[in-house]
Scaffold this motif. Structure first.
Motif, short mmCIF file in Angstrom:
data_model
loop_
_atom_site.label_atom_id
_atom_site.label_comp_id
_atom_site.label_asym_id
_atom_site.label_seq_id
_atom_site.Cartn_x
_atom_site.Cartn_y
_atom_site.Cartn_z
N TYR A 1 -26.32 68.33 24.59
CA TYR A 1 -27.68 68.36 24.07
C TYR A 1 -28.65 68.27 25.25
N ASP A 2 -29.92 68.55 24.99
CA ASP A 2 -30.96 68.51 26.02
C ASP A 2 -31.58 67.12 26.01
N SER A 3 -31.23 66.31 26.99
CA SER A 3 -31.71 64.92 27.03
C SER A 3 -33.20 64.82 27.36
N SER A 4 -33.82 65.93 27.74
CA SER A 4 -35.26 65.89 28.00
C SER A 4 -36.07 66.04 26.72
N ARG A 5 -35.45 66.53 25.65
CA ARG A 5 -36.17 66.73 24.40
C ARG A 5 -35.74 65.75 23.32
N ILE A 6 -34.47 65.34 23.33
CA ILE A 6 -34.01 64.34 22.37
C ILE A 6 -33.20 63.30 23.14
N SER A 7 -33.17 62.08 22.62
CA SER A 7 -32.47 60.98 23.28
C SER A 7 -31.38 60.44 22.36
N TYR A 8 -30.17 60.35 22.88
CA TYR A 8 -29.03 59.86 22.10
C TYR A 8 -29.11 58.35 21.95
N ILE A 9 -28.83 57.87 20.72
CA ILE A 9 -28.87 56.42 20.45
C ILE A 9 -27.47 55.88 20.20
N SER A 10 -26.75 56.43 19.21
CA SER A 10 -25.44 55.89 18.86
C SER A 10 -24.71 56.86 17.94
N GLY A 11 -23.44 56.48 17.61
CA GLY A 11 -22.66 57.23 16.63
C GLY A 11 -21.44 57.93 17.18
N GLY A 12 -21.40 58.20 18.48
CA GLY A 12 -20.24 58.87 19.05
C GLY A 12 -19.39 57.92 19.85
N SER A 13 -18.72 58.44 20.84
CA SER A 13 -17.88 57.62 21.72
C SER A 13 -18.57 57.40 23.05
N THR B 1 -22.08 55.80 25.40
CA THR B 1 -23.07 54.71 25.46
C THR B 1 -24.25 55.07 26.33
N GLY B 2 -24.36 56.29 26.76
CA GLY B 2 -25.46 56.67 27.64
C GLY B 2 -26.20 57.88 27.12
N ASP B 3 -27.23 58.26 27.82
CA ASP B 3 -28.08 59.38 27.42
C ASP B 3 -28.08 60.41 28.55
N SER B 4 -26.93 61.10 28.69
CA SER B 4 -26.75 62.02 29.81
C SER B 4 -26.79 63.48 29.41
N GLY B 5 -26.91 63.77 28.12
CA GLY B 5 -26.82 65.14 27.65
C GLY B 5 -25.41 65.53 27.26
N TYR B 6 -24.53 64.55 27.28
CA TYR B 6 -23.11 64.79 26.96
C TYR B 6 -22.60 63.59 26.18
N ILE B 7 -21.99 63.84 24.99
CA ILE B 7 -21.48 62.76 24.14
C ILE B 7 -20.02 63.05 23.83
N SER C 1 -15.44 62.68 10.72
CA SER C 1 -16.88 62.94 10.82
C SER C 1 -17.55 61.90 11.71
N PHE C 2 -18.67 62.29 12.27
CA PHE C 2 -19.49 61.42 13.13
C PHE C 2 -20.93 61.47 12.63
N GLU C 3 -21.62 60.32 12.68
CA GLU C 3 -23.06 60.26 12.40
C GLU C 3 -23.76 59.87 13.70
N LEU C 4 -24.34 60.85 14.32
CA LEU C 4 -24.97 60.64 15.61
C LEU C 4 -26.48 60.45 15.42
N LYS C 5 -27.01 59.40 16.01
CA LYS C 5 -28.44 59.12 15.90
C LYS C 5 -29.14 59.50 17.19
N MET D 1 -28.63 52.86 28.03
CA MET D 1 -28.30 53.38 29.36
C MET D 1 -27.74 52.30 30.25
N LEU D 2 -27.96 51.03 29.88
CA LEU D 2 -27.45 49.95 30.71
C LEU D 2 -25.93 49.89 30.70
N TYR D 3 -25.31 50.50 29.70
CA TYR D 3 -23.86 50.44 29.59
C TYR D 3 -23.17 51.55 30.36
N GLY D 4 -23.96 52.36 31.02
CA GLY D 4 -23.37 53.46 31.78
C GLY D 4 -23.46 54.76 31.01
#
Length: 300
Positions: A76-88, A90-96, A108-112, A173-176
């Motif tokens: 995903y594009d981390s400059s337009r949306i920010s990942y919160i939770s739901g996958g495997s 813990t960071g907001d790098s553009g890759y989950i 199934s996954f519920e990604l926020k 992001m503190l979790y890496g």
């Protein structure tokens, strides 16, 4: 001839065993290869229009078969949306990372996420590995993508980052940050699968070649055997013909000799008869001479 037949019997037994091995290998191939044929799918569910600053949920579902475990990821594009939770992740790098196991055939996954910046962004799910409920790797590697539009931008402070409303997002992001797997790792996995497939193909080709060679040898030996049998039959027939001819020649010679002997005997008989007749004729002539010429002397 007995040894020849024994060799043929051994070759035929070996050929039968090789054929059985090839059949067993063909039947077992789906179970020993790293992938088996099955249909699997992945879908991305969420709204197409998101307002800047809103938190929204993206549903990722794997199904279409008896899915037991998946190893996948989302870009995903981390400059337009920010990942919160739901996958495997813990960071907001553009890759989950999306790694999960299930028991009902679907995962199934519920990604926020939180919308940050106005514009279009694409969510892309790619599957690395997918297994069925028996932990057999499925042949498919399903993927999906969805484009969403962020209307407006989230409020931000002087640093340019989202305001305190998105503090929870920043804390993740503190979790890496989860990192994308190295291309080398993916290449190694693909290489291993390719190597296994090559080995199986080469093994099958070798077995097929051996069967073909043995079959050719057996056919050649049988043809040679048939030719030898025919030659033997011809030789026996010729020997019989030669023996019959020799016997006929002997019979003809004996008959000829018998006829020659009979002719000789008959010739001797005729010769003896003529000699006797000649002698009798001479005696008769002498008698006639006596009878005619000496009558006067006899009278005197």
């Amino acid at each position: 001839m007995a040894n020849y037949n024994d060799n043929d019997s051994i070759m035929e037994k070996v050929l039968r065993k090789l054929i059985i091995i090839v059949v067993i290998t063909a039947l077992a191939l789906p179970f020993i290869t790293p992938k088996v044929f099955a249909a699997s799918t992945v879908s991305i569910g969420c709204g197409s229009e998101i307002k800047g600053g809103e938190t929204f949920t993206v549903n990722v579902a794997f199904g279409g078969g008896s899915v037991g475990r998946v190893i996948a990821y989302m870009n995903y594009d981390s400059s337009r949306i920010s990942y919160i939770s739901g996958g495997s992740s813990t960071g907001d790098s553009g890759y989950i990372q999306l790694n999960e196991a299930g028991i009902d055939g679907t995962i199934s996954f519920e990604l926020k996420f939180k919308a940050l910046k106005d514009g279009d962004t694409t969510l892309e799910v790619i599957t690395n590995e997918i297994y069925d409920l028996d932990e057999m790797m499925l042949d498919d590697q399903p993927s999906a993508s969805k484009t969403i539009h962020v209307s407006g931008s989230a409020a931000s402070d002087n640093t340019g980052r989202p305001s305190s409303d998105t503090a929870a997002t920043e804390e993740t992001m503190l979790y890496g940050v989860d990192e994308r797997p190295d291309d080398e790792t993916e290449a190694d996995t693909s290489s291993e699968d390719a190597d296994i497939t090559k080995i199986l193909v080469i093994t099958a080709a070798i077995l097929a070649a051996l069967i073909a060679i043995i079959a050719i040898v057996l056919i050649s030996r049988r043809n040679m055997k048939n030719r030898n049998v025919k030659r033997s039959a011809v030789s026996d027939h010729m020997a019989d013909d030669t023996g019959s001819a020799a016997e006929e020649l002997r019979d003809w010679s004996s008959e000829r000799e018998e006829r020659r002997r009979e002719f000789q005997e008959e010739h001797e008989k005729q010769k003896a008869i003529r000699k006797k007749a000649s002698q009798e004729t001479e005696l008769w002539d002498e008698w006639q001479g006596i009878d005619n010429g000496d009558d006067d002397d006899w009278i005197k």
